[in-house]
Structure formats: structure tokens, C-alpha cells
Design a protein around this motif. Structure first.
Motif, mmCIF file in Angstrom:
data_model
loop_
_atom_site.group_PDB
_atom_site.id
_atom_site.type_symbol
_atom_site.label_atom_id
_atom_site.label_comp_id
_atom_site.label_asym_id
_atom_site.label_seq_id
_atom_site.Cartn_x
_atom_site.Cartn_y
_atom_site.Cartn_z
ATOM 1 N N THR A 283 24.801 105.640 -12.531
ATOM 2 C CA THR A 283 23.610 104.924 -11.896
ATOM 3 C C THR A 283 22.897 105.959 -10.865
ATOM 4 N N THR A 284 23.666 106.959 -10.540
ATOM 5 C CA THR A 284 23.238 107.533 -9.212
ATOM 6 C C THR A 284 22.322 108.723 -9.266
ATOM 7 N N ASP A 285 22.441 109.596 -10.285
ATOM 8 C CA ASP A 285 21.701 110.973 -10.170
ATOM 9 C C ASP A 285 20.231 110.752 -10.976
ATOM 10 N N THR A 286 19.370 110.657 -9.770
ATOM 11 C CA THR A 286 17.940 110.240 -10.174
ATOM 12 C C THR A 286 17.402 111.433 -10.920
ATOM 13 N N SER A 287 17.939 112.842 -10.914
ATOM 14 C CA SER A 287 17.329 113.730 -11.914
ATOM 15 C C SER A 287 17.590 113.393 -13.326
ATOM 16 N N ILE A 288 18.944 112.841 -13.487
ATOM 17 C CA ILE A 288 19.328 112.674 -14.900
ATOM 18 C C ILE A 288 18.576 111.453 -15.379
ATOM 19 N N LEU A 289 18.650 110.383 -14.470
ATOM 20 C CA LEU A 289 18.054 109.038 -14.644
ATOM 21 C C LEU A 289 16.433 109.142 -15.227
ATOM 22 N N THR A 290 15.775 110.185 -14.433
ATOM 23 C CA THR A 290 14.295 110.294 -14.799
ATOM 24 C C THR A 290 14.102 110.990 -15.743
ATOM 25 N N ALA A 291 14.947 112.439 -15.823
ATOM 26 C CA ALA A 291 14.720 113.313 -17.070
ATOM 27 C C ALA A 291 14.669 112.541 -18.373
ATOM 28 N N VAL A 292 16.124 111.927 -18.415
ATOM 29 C CA VAL A 292 16.447 111.273 -19.719
ATOM 30 C C VAL A 292 15.719 109.950 -19.878
ATOM 31 N N GLY A 293 15.301 109.433 -18.678
ATOM 32 C CA GLY A 293 14.187 108.110 -19.195
ATOM 33 C C GLY A 293 13.007 108.387 -19.544
ATOM 34 N N ASN A 294 12.387 109.458 -19.040
ATOM 35 C CA ASN A 294 11.097 110.331 -19.288
ATOM 36 C C ASN A 294 11.202 110.453 -20.832
ATOM 37 N N ASP A 295 12.207 111.496 -21.257
ATOM 38 C CA ASP A 295 12.248 112.210 -22.301
ATOM 39 C C ASP A 295 12.758 111.458 -23.633
ATOM 40 N N TYR A 296 13.596 110.392 -23.192
ATOM 41 C CA TYR A 296 14.051 109.706 -24.525
ATOM 42 C C TYR A 296 14.056 108.195 -24.271
ATOM 43 N N GLY A 297 13.726 107.875 -23.238
ATOM 44 C CA GLY A 297 13.379 106.379 -23.155
ATOM 45 C C GLY A 297 14.613 105.680 -22.230
ATOM 46 N N PHE A 298 14.028 104.449 -21.692
ATOM 47 C CA PHE A 298 14.923 103.991 -20.699
ATOM 48 C C PHE A 298 16.243 103.563 -21.237
#
Ligand SMILES: O=C(CO)[C@@H](O)[C@H](O)[C@H](O)[C@H](O)COP(=O)(O)O
Ligand SMILES: [Zn+2]
Length: 412
Positions: free
Chosen positions: A287-302
Motif C-alpha cells: 500500500t506504500t509505493d505511490t509510484s506503483i499505485l498511481t501507475a498501475v491504477g492509472n494504466d490498468y485500473g484501481f
């Protein structure tokens, strides 16, 4: 769908029972959580009727008008939490009159069922006394006991029993389904802040606040108490964690919102320390890496934010723990599913009815509470208990002090 009703005794269930009966509004004291319990039942789709013996009326100690005033106050208190009692069915007779309505006689229950057109079979009658149980049985209804009145300990264990009406309400299945987590937040109408208020806070505001807090204590304690019955399951999960660490595997945590913080908190207990001085243990919160969370969320969905990390990091034999109070958060469910495919041991911490999570992981601990906050409070308790068991495995020599050493063999 036919309407479902819950029948409630009054004294000892809704209000504090007095040996000399409640004969004035001043003597009326609602039990902690009772008004909220009625409101919760309503929100879950049940209509509520009260069935009460009030021989004080027949004995001339209380006028029907004063009894009505007492019931109006109960109704107002219940209404403050958004609930409603459809009717009060009262037996005014003295015990010597031999009427058919004074409990344990079933008369009032039969009358209520006839008037409102519901079946007594499978309808709960929640009371506090043996006369309530008997009346329920004679009427063909389901007896339920709460321990807030005459019965302090469950005398007859064959009868379903709960600590309070609120606990009972929490345990009833919701007839209205599909409520998302955010809708389960309880809004207390009298707690709506009026920004024009400066300085003195009205008395009814603080009184309502105190009642709410008392009620929350009760629900918290009842959820914790229920967890005690799940200790064997917690032990199984603790063993899975110890075996995982023994074989050099790691523990991955995830959840949304408060459960994200809980994930980080618990991963930190393992990487850092809980109580014991020992080496750091392999554990990551996803739950901690904002780069991963935003990239994956943005590109593949939440829904993919945890699953993708599982794909990248999870090895067979890892333990993956998903925290979700509803048990229905799609991103957590998807990650648990992927972890399973990858050969990890999956653990769910949830609440309420367990949601989809209940059937989608190897071990699922379901906290017996509906409120998100109460469930989260228990999740942290569970997490701390698990960490303590990991510490205990060190003390018992089951885990090596050196990273890489492996006293427990394969462990799996
Ligand atoms: O902490 C709280 C409420 O106490 C919130 O942040 C809460 O965790 C969030 O609403 C979550 O999105 C709820 O998701 P879940 O527990 O149902 O999976
Ligand atoms: Zn009667």
C-alpha cells in the motif's frame, strides 16, 4: 418479499428494568445501544413491535396516558437514531386476573401477528425473562434472550442469547442487501454539527454523545468477545505465518483506507520488531509505493493495484493477508485470487457477513460486527496477536536468529 418483524420485550431489553416498574418518564432510562439497536434493525429491513406486561396500569399505579408518555419518550429516543417502533402491545392486567395476554401467555404475540399479518414461526421475540421465552414458545415464535435485564447469564443455553439488543441487531442478517461499505457508516442525526453554535454545547447533544460512546464500547467489547471463539482459527493463521518465515518466505499485506494503514503497521511489526529483540522478518505492505499505485491504477485500473504487485513479488509459500471490513473490495479480492494461483497461502481479515472474501481465501477471520470502525479495531488486535505468536516462535527456537539459517527445516 413478506415483511419481517422483530418483537421486543420492553423492560430489560429497551430500558433499564426496575423492580418496582417504570411509573414515570423520569424513571425511564434507556439501555446503552437499545435505541441504536432498533434503528439498526430497521436499517436492515425489519419492522419492530414491542410486547410488554404492564400490570402497574391494572393495579392503578400508572394511568394509560402516563404509559403513553413513557412510550413516546422511547419512540423519540429511537427516532433520534433514525429508527421507529411500529406499535407497543401492552397487557395492563394484574397477574391474578388470568388473562390470555399477560406473558407467559402468548396472547399479545398472537394479536401482533394477526394485526400486522406476519407469521410467528421464524419471528424472533427478544426478551430478558423466562416468561418471555415461554411466551415465545407458546406463540410458536423464536425466543431470544438479551443479558441486559433479569437474565444476567444464559440460564438456558438452548436459547439464542446476546449481550444486548444492539448486539442482537448487529448479528441479524440484513434483508436489504447490496449496501456498499460507505453506506454502512452510521449517521447520528442529533450529532449533525450546527456551525452557528459557539461556546456552550446543548445538554442533549452531550448526553446523546455519551450514549453513543457507551454504545460503541458495548459493540467493541462484543466483537472482541466473539473473536475469542475464533482463537483456534487465529492459531492456525499464526502457524501459517511461522511456517512461512521458517522456510524463508515472506508475508504480504494489503487493504484500503484504514486497512492500508493497518497493513503498513503490521508489516512494520515484522520488519522492525514487535516486542522481542530478533532479526528483521520479510514482510511488505503493498500500500506504500505511490509510484506503483498511481501507475498501475492509472494504466490498468484501481482493481489491479495489489494484484499486479502480487504478480511481481509473490512466490509460492508466501503468506498474503488481505484486510477488508466489507470483504468485498475488488482490488483486495483480485490480489488474493492471484496470490492463490501463484501458490501462496491466502488469509482474509474481514467483518460483517464476510463478503466475497469469506469463500475466496485459505483462512478467513470474520469479525462479528457491521461497523467498519469496530471491525478495524479487531483487525489490529488480530494482527498484534499474530505478531506475538511469531515472537513466541523465536523464543521456542522455531525460527533462526540469523537470516538464511533455518532451524525448522522446510516447515511447510
Ligand atoms: O478507515 C476507514 C473507516 O474507519 C476508511 O478509510 C475505510 O478503510 C475505507 O472506507 C475503505 O475503503 C473500506 O474498504 P473495505 O474495508 O470495505 O475493504
Ligand atoms: Zn392481560
Amino acid at each position: 418479499m413478506t415483511e419481517r418483524f422483530v418483537l421486543l420485550d420492553r423492560d430489560g431489553v429497551l430500558n433499564v428494568d426496575r423492580p418496582d416498574s417504570v411509573t414515570s418518564v423520569a424513571q425511564l432510562q434507556l439501555l446503552p445501544g437499545a435505541a441504536q439497536g432498533v434503528a439498526l434493525l430497521n436499517r436492515k429491513g425489519y419492522r419492530v413491535l414491542v410486547i410488554t406486561n404492564q400490570s402497574v396500569v391494572g393495579r392503578g399505579l400508572l394511568s394509560p396516558a402516563d404509559l403513553g408518555a413513557i412510550h413516546t419518550v422511547i419512540q423519540t429516543e429511537v427516532g433520534a437514531f433514525g429508527g421507529h417502533i411500529d406499535a407497543f402491545f401492552v397487557c395492563p392486567h394484574d397477574r391474578h386476573e388470568g388473562c390470555a395476554c399477560r406473558k407467559p401467555q402468548p396472547g399479545l404475540l398472537l394479536k401482533a401477528a394477526q394485526q400486522y399479518g406476519f407469521q410467528l414461526a421464524h419471528t424472533d421475540f427478544v426478551g430478558d425473562a423466562s416468561s418471555d421465552i415461554e411466551a415465545a414458545r407458546r406463540a410458536g415464535a423464536e425466543p431470544v434472550v438479551v443479558l441486559t435485564g433479569k437474565t444476567k447469564t444464559p440460564a438456558d443455553l438452548s436459547v439464542r442469547h446476546y449481550r444486548s439488543l444492539y448486539d442482537y441487531a448487529q448479528c441479524q442478517p440484513a434483508l436489504i442487501t447490496g449496501e456498499p461499505a460507505w453506506q454502512r457508516k452510521e449517521v447520528h442525526p442529533t450529532m449533525t454539527l450546527d456551525h452557528s453554535i459557539h461556546g456552550a454545547v446543548p445538554e442533549e447533544f452531550t448526553a446523546a454523545g455519551l450514549r453513543t460512546m457507551q454504545d460503541r464500547f458495548e459493540s467493541h467489547l462484543s466483537a472482541v468477545e466473539n473473536l475469542r471463539t475464533q482463537l483456534p482459527l487465529l492459531q492456525t493463521v499464526a502457524q501459517a505465518l511461522v511456517q512461512c518465515l521458517q522456510r524463508g518466505s515472506k508475508v504480504l499485506w494489503m487493504g484500503n483506507g484504514g486497512s492500508a494503514s493497518d497493513s503498513q503497521h503490521l508489516a512494520a511489526e515484522l520488519v522492525g520488531r514487535f516486542v522481542l529483540e530478533r532479526r528483521g522478518l520479510a514482510s511488505v505492505a503493498l500500500t506504500t509505493d505511490t509510484s506503483i499505485l498511481t501507475a498501475v491504477g492509472n494504466d490498468y485500473g484501481f482493481e489491479e493495484i495489489f494484484a499486479r504487485q502480487i504478480e511481481a513479488l509473490c512466490q509460492p509459500g508466501d503468506v498474503v493477508i488481505g484486510l477488508s471490513t466489507s470483504g468485498n473490495s475488488p482490488n483486495v479480492l483480485r490480489a488474493l485470487q492471484r496470490a492463490r494461483q501463484l501458490g501462496a497461502v491466502t488469509v482474509g481479515l474481514t467483518g460483517g457477513s464476510g463478503g466475497a472474501m469469506a469463500t475466496q481465501c485459505d483462512h478467513c477471520v470474520i469479525v462479528a460486527a457491521d461497523s467498519t470502525a469496530r471491525v478495524q479495531e479487531c483487525h489490529i488486535l488480530i494482527g498484534h496477536l499474530l505478531c506475538e505468536q511469531v515472537d513466541a516462535a523465536y523464543t521456542a527456537g522455531l525460527l533462526a536468529q540469523e537470516a538464511g539459517a533455518n532451524p525448522g527445516g522446510s516447515g511447510a
